[in-house]
Design a protein around this motif. Structure first.
Motif, PDB file in Angstrom:
ATOM      1  N   ILE A   1       4.893   1.100  -2.538  1.00  0.00           N
ATOM      2  CA  ILE A   1       4.520   1.291  -4.014  1.00  0.00           C
ATOM      3  C   ILE A   1       4.198   2.737  -4.297  1.00  0.00           C
ATOM      4  O   ILE A   1       4.653   3.462  -5.150  1.00  0.00           O
ATOM      5  N   ALA A   2       3.213   3.566  -3.327  1.00  0.00           N
ATOM      6  CA  ALA A   2       2.701   4.742  -3.419  1.00  0.00           C
ATOM      7  C   ALA A   2       4.023   5.648  -3.184  1.00  0.00           C
ATOM      8  O   ALA A   2       4.330   6.747  -4.176  1.00  0.00           O
ATOM      9  N   LEU A   3       4.907   5.404  -2.191  1.00  0.00           N
ATOM     10  CA  LEU A   3       6.145   6.360  -1.816  1.00  0.00           C
ATOM     11  C   LEU A   3       7.058   5.927  -3.034  1.00  0.00           C
ATOM     12  O   LEU A   3       7.801   7.087  -3.353  1.00  0.00           O
TER      13      LEU A   3
ATOM     14  N   LEU B   1       6.410   5.661  -6.237  1.00  0.00           N
ATOM     15  CA  LEU B   1       6.079   6.283  -7.391  1.00  0.00           C
ATOM     16  C   LEU B   1       6.020   7.830  -7.352  1.00  0.00           C
ATOM     17  O   LEU B   1       5.730   8.608  -8.109  1.00  0.00           O
ATOM     18  N   ALA B   2       6.046   8.172  -6.110  1.00  0.00           N
ATOM     19  CA  ALA B   2       5.975   9.733  -5.901  1.00  0.00           C
ATOM     20  C   ALA B   2       7.227  10.323  -6.055  1.00  0.00           C
ATOM     21  O   ALA B   2       8.459   9.982  -6.050  1.00  0.00           O
TER      22      ALA B   2
ATOM     23  N   THR C   1       1.007  -1.080   0.051  1.00  0.00           N
ATOM     24  CA  THR C   1       0.026  -0.227  -0.105  1.00  0.00           C
ATOM     25  C   THR C   1       0.884   1.107  -0.108  1.00  0.00           C
ATOM     26  O   THR C   1       0.668   2.145  -0.896  1.00  0.00           O
ATOM     27  N   PHE C   2       1.813   1.472   0.783  1.00  0.00           N
ATOM     28  CA  PHE C   2       2.619   2.554   1.076  1.00  0.00           C
ATOM     29  C   PHE C   2       3.883   2.529   0.261  1.00  0.00           C
ATOM     30  O   PHE C   2       4.373   3.415  -0.171  1.00  0.00           O
TER      31      PHE C   2
END
Length: 63
Positions: A58-60, A62-63, A55-56
């Motif tokens: 992959i989001a971090l 890609l950011a 959850t976190f």
């Protein structure tokens, strides 16, 4: 009415000895107060960590 079991000869659920029954599953409690083995706790923590990373992480990434 959820406690109306017609087959009272089924064994209680034992988390230490999880075995598949020959005919019917054992009576099982899903209350949070149910005892858990350390193996089951470890599996739950592992699933939690994988979920948090997916959850976190992959989001971090890609950011």
């Amino acid at each position: 009415m959820a406690d109306d079991h017609h087959e009272e000869d089924r064994p209680d659920y034992d988390p230490e000895h999880v075995e598949l029954p020959a005919r019917e599953p054992p009576l099982r409690s899903t209350a949070p107060q149910s005892p858990f083995t350390m193996s089951q706790v470890g599996t739950g923590i592992g699933v939690l960590l994988v979920g948090l990373v997916l959850t976190f992480g992959i989001a971090l990434a890609l950011a």
